[in-house]
Design a protein around this motif. Structure first.
Motif, PDB file in Angstrom:
ATOM      1  N   THR A   1       0.808  -1.221   0.000  1.00 51.14           N
ATOM      2  CA  THR A   1       0.000   0.000   0.000  1.00 51.14           C
ATOM      3  C   THR A   1       0.842   1.273   0.000  1.00 51.14           C
ATOM      4  O   THR A   1       0.314   2.351  -0.200  1.00 51.14           O
ATOM      5  N   GLY A   2       2.123   1.146   0.242  1.00 51.70           N
ATOM      6  CA  GLY A   2       2.933   2.348   0.244  1.00 51.70           C
ATOM      7  C   GLY A   2       4.372   2.064   0.583  1.00 51.70           C
ATOM      8  O   GLY A   2       4.754   0.933   0.881  1.00 51.70           O
ATOM      9  N   TYR A   3       5.171   3.112   0.512  1.00 54.57           N
ATOM     10  CA  TYR A   3       6.576   2.984   0.857  1.00 54.57           C
ATOM     11  C   TYR A   3       7.109   4.368   1.180  1.00 54.57           C
ATOM     12  O   TYR A   3       6.495   5.386   0.852  1.00 54.57           O
ATOM     13  N   THR A   4       8.265   4.381   1.838  1.00 56.62           N
ATOM     14  CA  THR A   4       8.985   5.619   2.112  1.00 56.62           C
ATOM     15  C   THR A   4      10.331   5.529   1.430  1.00 56.62           C
ATOM     16  O   THR A   4      10.939   4.462   1.395  1.00 56.62           O
TER      17      THR A   4
END
Lengths: 105, 105, 105
Positions: free
Chosen positions: A30-33
């Motif tokens: 769903t996401g990443y940094t």
């Protein structure tokens, strides 16, 4: 209320940033940094031919929270298979994360 | 000589940096580290209306070591209650840290 | 195929970056990642005499994967003994990493 998670960390060359983001998306995370990073690896030179130790932060570090270890390993395998023969990179995992608050995870 | 610790990670929008630092201070944490970050979250757009995936590193990642899980959860709850309805953000915890050296912790 | 590892994190002042990289190399670690960081520590002022909380990211955060806890502690002890009396700094460890892919580790 909280949820266990795995955290996958991938450190590699900045030129690969878009391709790796695409692999992460396609795996269903769903996401990443992502942060700019410098450093030194076990290779003496990078794909660019410049020394590995550089002051100009030409690496990126991805951190991806995944709901299970399998998704993390899948992303890591894909990135390594495509790029780690020709580019500097390392992928490692921490399985003991706990998500406290997120819009969706 | 070493001491167990929890590490709270909060990734959110850079405009919130000062407010979150204040919450961390008020909770009694002795310190934190903050880095500029980019990335993608589960929302399609950010509070600014720009796409979530941005090249300009408009997120920040806080890392806060706390002596126990309770302090970390308190900080996370406060940040999420105040800001995560209207801003992009995620908070997660790792409970297995060990502080080796610090002036004071 | 994977390998357990310890992750040592050192956050300290940017002026020490080269000296700490040297200590890491001499301890036999195969690599490290370094990012610019800001933050606040338990000291009120830094070695520079400026306030600890700064907007200009004058800290660095090292992350070093080591094959065992002993190498991580050795690096941490050396850095703390040489610099933490006179410079801001913290060193902490996470023992539960798993290296998935690396050229050499």
């Amino acid at each position: 209320m909280t949820q266990r998670a795995s955290k996958l960390v991938i450190v590699t060359e900045k030129v690969l940033q878009k391709q790796i983001a695409k692999i992460i998306d396609e795996a269903g995370a769903t996401g990443y940094t992502v942060v700019d990073a410098g450093g030194k690896g076990s290779r003496n030179v990078r794909s660019s031919g410049r020394p590995t130790v550089s002051d100009n932060f030409s690496n990126v570090k991805f951190e991806i929270l995944t709901p299970n270890r399998d998704m993390a390993v899948k992303i890591s395998d894909e990135v390594a298979a495509r790029y780690f023969d020709n580019y500097s990179g390392i992928a490692y995992l921490c399985d003991v994360m706990e998500v406290l608050h997120a819009h969706k995870f």
